[in-house]
Design a protein around this motif. Sequence first.
Motif, PDB file in Angstrom:
ATOM      1  N   LEU A  73       0.839  -1.212   0.000  1.00 29.70           N
ATOM      2  CA  LEU A  73       0.000   0.000   0.000  1.00 29.70           C
ATOM      3  C   LEU A  73       0.868   1.254   0.000  1.00 29.70           C
ATOM      4  CD1 LEU A  73      -2.794  -0.967   2.552  1.00 29.70           C
ATOM      5  CD2 LEU A  73      -3.176  -0.291   0.175  1.00 29.70           C
ATOM      6  N   CYS A  76       2.636   1.858  -3.480  1.00 29.23           N
ATOM      7  CA  CYS A  76       1.886   2.055  -4.741  1.00 29.23           C
ATOM      8  C   CYS A  76       1.567   3.532  -4.976  1.00 29.23           C
ATOM      9  CB  CYS A  76       0.613   1.212  -4.738  1.00 29.23           C
ATOM     10  SG  CYS A  76      -0.766   1.928  -3.825  1.00 29.23           S
ATOM     11  N   LEU A  79      -4.262   2.869  -6.389  1.00 29.79           N
ATOM     12  CA  LEU A  79      -4.883   1.772  -5.663  1.00 29.79           C
ATOM     13  C   LEU A  79      -6.251   1.493  -6.267  1.00 29.79           C
ATOM     14  CD1 LEU A  79      -5.145  -0.176  -3.258  1.00 29.79           C
ATOM     15  CD2 LEU A  79      -5.973   1.748  -1.891  1.00 29.79           C
ATOM     16  N   ARG A 123      -1.469   9.514  -3.904  1.00 32.18           N
ATOM     17  CA  ARG A 123      -2.012   8.333  -4.606  1.00 32.18           C
ATOM     18  C   ARG A 123      -3.377   8.633  -5.193  1.00 32.18           C
ATOM     19  NH1 ARG A 123       0.246   6.747   0.152  1.00 32.18           N
ATOM     20  NH2 ARG A 123       2.164   5.582  -0.204  1.00 32.18           N
TER      21      ARG A 123
END
Length: 195
Positions: A73, A76, A79, A123
């Motif tokens: 997590l 990245c 997501l 993200r």
Amino acid sequence: MKKILAIYGSPRRQGNTTLLLNQAVQGALDAGAQVEKVVLRDLKMSSCLEIYGCKETGRCVIQDDFQGVSNQLLACHGLMLASPIFFYTVSAHTKILMDRCQSLWIKKYWVDKIPLGQRDLKRKGLFISVGATRGKRLFEGTLLTLKYFFDILDAELWKALLYRGLDFEGDVLKHPEYLQEAYGTGKEFALAVQT
Ligand SMILES: Cc1cc2nc3c(=O)[nH]c(=O)nc-3n(C[C@H](O)[C@H](O)[C@H](O)COP(=O)(O)O)c2cc1C
């Protein structure tokens, strides 16, 4: 290259959200993205025990598969999360992951002392969900839960694909337009994550 993590939250192996997420992943791969998959039902992950072993370091002290997912997590840039609606929220598998991420909340707000509300969006998130019924408010509770989960991860909800009226395993196959939309969205998502 920026990485996309695809998290499968259904207990079904070939459930509706799984088939939709497979399409989104394929779209992202066809756009040249690097995608890692996590199937929550295959992992050994305890629920949060609320012992706050994470309070000094922000690292959960329960040694199980969450440790690896937590690293993924954090590594990245995009997501993709897919969960069916169970009692107007996410599946238990998905909720267990979310609750374990309380350790990341602790890291962010107690250890690193980031002021609440300060936004540094690192993200992008794509959320895919499905419910059997057709009520207007079907996804409301889940989207609120998701908002606060994404906040922990410094993720913005880039897009949500939400489909009503799908119940039995494979029902989504009767809607090729949904699968097509998921594929196209996965492609667009990969491009958005790269920029
Ligand atoms: C435990 C459980 C709770 C559910 N709760 C709801 C619900 O609150 N609202 C709804 O519309 N559908 C509900 N459903 C139906 C699922 O959302 C539906 O079958 C969905 O297609 C499952 O997605 P999947 O195949 O990706 O697992 C529930 C199903 C189960 C097994």
